[in-house]
Structure formats: structure tokens, C-alpha cells
Design a protein around this motif. Structure first.
Motif, PDB file in Angstrom:
ATOM      1  N   ASN A  79       0.693  -1.196  -0.109  1.00 33.71           N
ATOM      2  CA  ASN A  79      -0.062  -0.062   0.189  1.00 33.71           C
ATOM      3  C   ASN A  79       0.911   1.194   0.012  1.00 33.71           C
ATOM      4  OD1 ASN A  79       1.086   0.687   2.816  1.00 33.71           O
ATOM      5  ND2 ASN A  79      -0.993  -0.184   3.658  1.00 33.71           N
ATOM      6  N   TYR A  80       0.230   2.296  -0.112  1.00 31.15           N
ATOM      7  CA  TYR A  80       0.999   3.727   0.222  1.00 31.15           C
ATOM      8  C   TYR A  80       1.862   3.904   1.180  1.00 31.15           C
ATOM      9  CZ  TYR A  80       1.456   8.587   0.415  1.00 31.15           C
ATOM     10  OH  TYR A  80       1.833  10.169   0.165  1.00 31.15           O
ATOM     11  N   TYR A  81       1.765   3.152   2.245  1.00 28.71           N
ATOM     12  CA  TYR A  81       2.705   3.179   3.588  1.00 28.71           C
ATOM     13  C   TYR A  81       3.643   2.287   3.492  1.00 28.71           C
ATOM     14  CZ  TYR A  81      -1.068   6.265   4.969  1.00 28.71           C
ATOM     15  OH  TYR A  81      -2.050   7.303   4.817  1.00 28.71           O
ATOM     16  N   GLY A  82       3.760   1.245   2.266  1.00 28.94           N
ATOM     17  CA  GLY A  82       4.756   0.444   2.396  1.00 28.94           C
ATOM     18  C   GLY A  82       4.261  -0.851   2.851  1.00 28.94           C
ATOM     19  N   GLU A  83       3.058  -0.994   3.546  1.00 23.13           N
ATOM     20  CA  GLU A  83       2.506  -2.336   4.120  1.00 23.13           C
ATOM     21  C   GLU A  83       1.845  -3.169   3.175  1.00 23.13           C
ATOM     22  OE1 GLU A  83       2.763  -2.751   7.526  1.00 23.13           O
ATOM     23  OE2 GLU A  83       3.874  -0.672   7.637  1.00 23.13           O
ATOM     24  N   LYS A  85      -0.551  -5.651   1.077  1.00 18.69           N
ATOM     25  CA  LYS A  85      -2.066  -5.742   0.926  1.00 18.69           C
ATOM     26  C   LYS A  85      -2.342  -6.763  -0.041  1.00 18.69           C
ATOM     27  CE  LYS A  85      -2.551  -1.966  -2.784  1.00 18.69           C
ATOM     28  NZ  LYS A  85      -3.301  -1.086  -3.228  1.00 18.69           N
ATOM     29  N   TRP A 120      -8.684   6.933   0.887  1.00 18.63           N
ATOM     30  CA  TRP A 120      -9.176   5.829   1.787  1.00 18.63           C
ATOM     31  C   TRP A 120      -9.985   6.364   3.166  1.00 18.63           C
ATOM     32  CZ3 TRP A 120     -10.263   1.094   1.939  1.00 18.63           C
ATOM     33  CH2 TRP A 120     -10.333   0.197   3.044  1.00 18.63           C
ATOM     34  N   ASP A 121      -9.468   7.431   3.505  1.00 21.21           N
ATOM     35  CA  ASP A 121      -9.944   8.024   4.990  1.00 21.21           C
ATOM     36  C   ASP A 121     -11.400   8.591   4.424  1.00 21.21           C
ATOM     37  OD1 ASP A 121      -8.057   7.459   6.389  1.00 21.21           O
ATOM     38  OD2 ASP A 121      -7.169   9.813   6.389  1.00 21.21           O
TER      39      ASP A 121
END
Length: 151
Positions: A79-83, A85, A120-121
Motif C-alpha cells: 500500500n501507500y505506506y509500504g505495508e 495488501k 481511503w479516509d
């Protein structure tokens, strides 16, 4: 082919931001389609028995339906945060999704039009602002057609 997979295939084909179709977002898009159908038609598009999980409406039915259908591929991505998915994509082995009628397609298009501009938010706030989520306790079954009668 299941109706759930037909809905998922429609979203995968027509959603403008394909990389955003994680299993979580796709599941919540199907929820929004079922909620919109319940409001418009008094019944859902799918036969999913929605459940208010820790983080809003969630069931495994959507991911299970796409895993069993050759039209889809499941991709491990970041994902955008490098996590990590899980993304859901069409595999190129598309079969006709004749399981959707024109009114259902209009509902899916409406969900796409409403949600595709949302990051997303905003997307999650939109999902959480639906009546079934606002008026239910966590871990409750969500009878969307019943909630739609109160709208």
C-alpha cells in the motif's frame, strides 16, 4: 459463477483506480452496492449476510468468491505506506457477467461514481456513515433491507 463474483468482476473492470481494489475496499464496495440496492429495491444485489466486524461491514464471502473464480487473480502488493495488501484484479479470463441486470449495473455505476474520487479516509467515513453501521453495534448481523425500510 456467483452473483458476488459478477459484482466483483464489474467493479474490477470499471473502477477507474484498479490498484485501489484491495480485498478490503472491494468488499466494502460490494457492501455499498448491497446497501444502495436495499434502499432502491428493498433487497440486496448479493445474498451476503453482512456482519459488523471490528472495522465496519466485513465478510469473507467476497474474497472467497473471487478466489474460486478464474476471472480473477489475487496479487500481493504494497500500500501507500509500504505495508502489504492484497489486490484483486481481473485475470484476462473474463466470462460474460450475465448475472447482472440493468438496474443492478446502474447501482454499481452509482457506487463507482460516488466512491472513486475518495481517498481511503473519505471512503471509510462514507462506509461508516451508512445507516446499518451507524445504528448497529459491533459484531451484529446487518439486515440491509430492514434498515432500508427506516430510511
Amino acid at each position: 459463477m456467483s452473483k458476488i463474483a459478477d459484482v466483483a468482476a464489474y467493479f474490477c473492470k470499471h473502477y477507474p483506480h484498479k490498484s485501489e481494489l484491495s480485498k478490503t475496499r472491494l468488499t466494502k464496495l460490494v457492501y455499498l452496492a448491497d446497501w444502495e440496492a436495499a434502499k432502491r429495491k428493498g433487497r440486496q444485489v448479493t445474498d451476503i449476510e453482512w456482519y459488523f466486524h471490528n472495522f465496519g461491514p466485513y465478510v469473507d464471502d467476497v474474497i472467497e468468491a473471487v478466489q474460486e473464480d478464474p476471472r480473477f487473480e489475487i496479487i500481493q502488493a504494497l500500500n501507500y505506506y509500504g505495508e502489504p495488501k492484497v489486490e484483486v484484479r481481473l485475470s484476462g479470463k473474463e466470462a460474460a457477467s450475465g448475472g447482472l441486470d440493468n438496474e443492478e449495473i446502474n447501482i454499481l455505476d452509482s457506487v463507482i461514481e460516488t466512491t472513486s474520487p475518495m481517498y481511503w479516509d473519505s471512503f471509510i467515513k462514507h462506509v461508516y456513515s451508512t445507516t446499518p453501521i451507524e445504528k448497529s453495534d459491533r459484531y451484529a448481523q446487518l439486515n440491509l433491507a430492514q434498515f432500508a425500510k427506516t430510511e
